[in-house]
Design an enzyme around this catalytic site. Structure first.
Site, PDB file in Angstrom:
ATOM      1  N   LYS A   1       0.830  -1.205   0.000  1.00  0.00           N
ATOM      2  CA  LYS A   1       0.000   0.000   0.000  1.00  0.00           C
ATOM      3  C   LYS A   1       0.863   1.253   0.000  1.00  0.00           C
ATOM      4  O   LYS A   1       0.624   2.190  -0.771  1.00  0.00           O
ATOM      5  CB  LYS A   1      -0.935   0.030   1.205  1.00  0.00           C
ATOM      6  CG  LYS A   1      -2.026   1.091   1.096  1.00  0.00           C
ATOM      7  CD  LYS A   1      -2.551   1.538   2.428  1.00  0.00           C
ATOM      8  CE  LYS A   1      -1.583   2.507   3.081  1.00  0.00           C
ATOM      9  NZ  LYS A   1      -2.142   3.145   4.291  1.00  0.00           N
TER      10      LYS A   1
ATOM     11  N   ASP B   1      -6.622   1.227   1.370  1.00  0.00           N
ATOM     12  CA  ASP B   1      -6.611   1.358   2.824  1.00  0.00           C
ATOM     13  C   ASP B   1      -7.938   0.829   3.362  1.00  0.00           C
ATOM     14  O   ASP B   1      -8.736   0.245   2.629  1.00  0.00           O
ATOM     15  CB  ASP B   1      -6.356   2.811   3.244  1.00  0.00           C
ATOM     16  CG  ASP B   1      -7.553   3.723   2.987  1.00  0.00           C
ATOM     17  OD1 ASP B   1      -8.497   3.304   2.276  1.00  0.00           O
ATOM     18  OD2 ASP B   1      -7.556   4.862   3.491  1.00  0.00           O
TER      19      ASP B   1
END
Length: 248
Positions: free
Chosen positions: A156, A174
């Site tokens: 991420k 997220d």
């Protein structure tokens, strides 16, 4: 960004009886669930996001690719607001890996002590800064695999840096985006990687660069975890979530 994506845990292979050969088992192909929307409906959704906010930006403070990398790494299990309070004064004087190494781990810990897990994060930032200096000439690499080699950097974080700093059409999943993808059925998936891959397939190419910004902001401020504010939603008439209170 908040809450960094953890890397999968590697488990040891099951033991096999000695003296017997076992046929290799082919890797299972990842099967993604289909979105609840047609291509035309997905295009309409992102066209509205684009019309409302043509150039969305992340909410973390940074001054260059290196400080963005540090800020995103620090944002794991922390809020962007909390990270910004610590990093704004820090980045005024410390904006390169060389300067971070000169600052040292003890002083960095003190500068970010208001951020959760600050001791581990300080150690990782110093270690990644050392690797950048030793292996990349002090520059942030523009490659996901290279970024994920850095201490404290997962998929991420790498995707955020590639997208914001280098303009690559990556999707950083997220908690907000993961929830939204499943709740409204735009990119259903059991894992963040499933949602990421689903979105890569579903989002029209013209909207891919900003897609994760629009969705994260929408999940953070409108389609909230406890109580989505459907009355404020600009895609309410298109949304196929069972929780949509504006459905006719």
């Amino acid at each position: 960004m908040s809450e960094n994506q953890s890397d999968p845990v590697k488990t040891p292979m099951a033991s096999r009886p000695s003296g017997k050969k076992s046929a290799a088992v082919p890797a299972r192909k990842r099967t993604l669930k289909r979105p609840r929307y047609t291509r035309a409906e997905i295009h309409a959704i992102f066209a509205r996001f684009h019309a409302a906010n043509p150039e969305p930006t992340g909410e973390l403070h940074y001054v260059n690719p290196y400080t963005l990398l540090v800020a995103v790494a620090l944002s794991a299990q922390a809020t962007d607001v909390g990270v910004n309070k610590a990093t704004r004064p820090l980045f005024e004087t410390v904006d390169t890996p060389e300067k971070m190494l000169a600052l040292g781990e003890d002083a960095l810990r003190e500068a970010i002590r208001t951020i959760g897990l600050y001791k581990t994060k300080a150690k990782n930032v110093i270690a990644l800064s050392r690797m950048l200096v030793d292996e990349y000439g002090g520059e942030v690499p523009q490659d996901r695999a290279a970024l994920e080699r850095l201490p404290g950097v997962g998929r991420k974080t790498a995707n955020v840096v590639l997208n914001i700093a280098f303009g690559q059409p990556t999707i950083a999943v997220d908690t907000h985006l993961f929830r939204l993808g499943n709740r409204i059925g735009l990119a259903p998936g059991k894992t963040p990687l499933d949602v990421e891959k689903s979105l890569e397939k579903a989002v029209p190419a013209e909207f891919l660069l900003h897609a994760h910004h629009w969705l994260i902001l929408h999940g953070r401020y409108i389609c909230k975890a406890r109580k989505p504010e459907c009355e404020k939603c600009l895609i309410a008439d298109l949304c196929k979530s069972p929780e949509n209170t504006q459905r006719s």
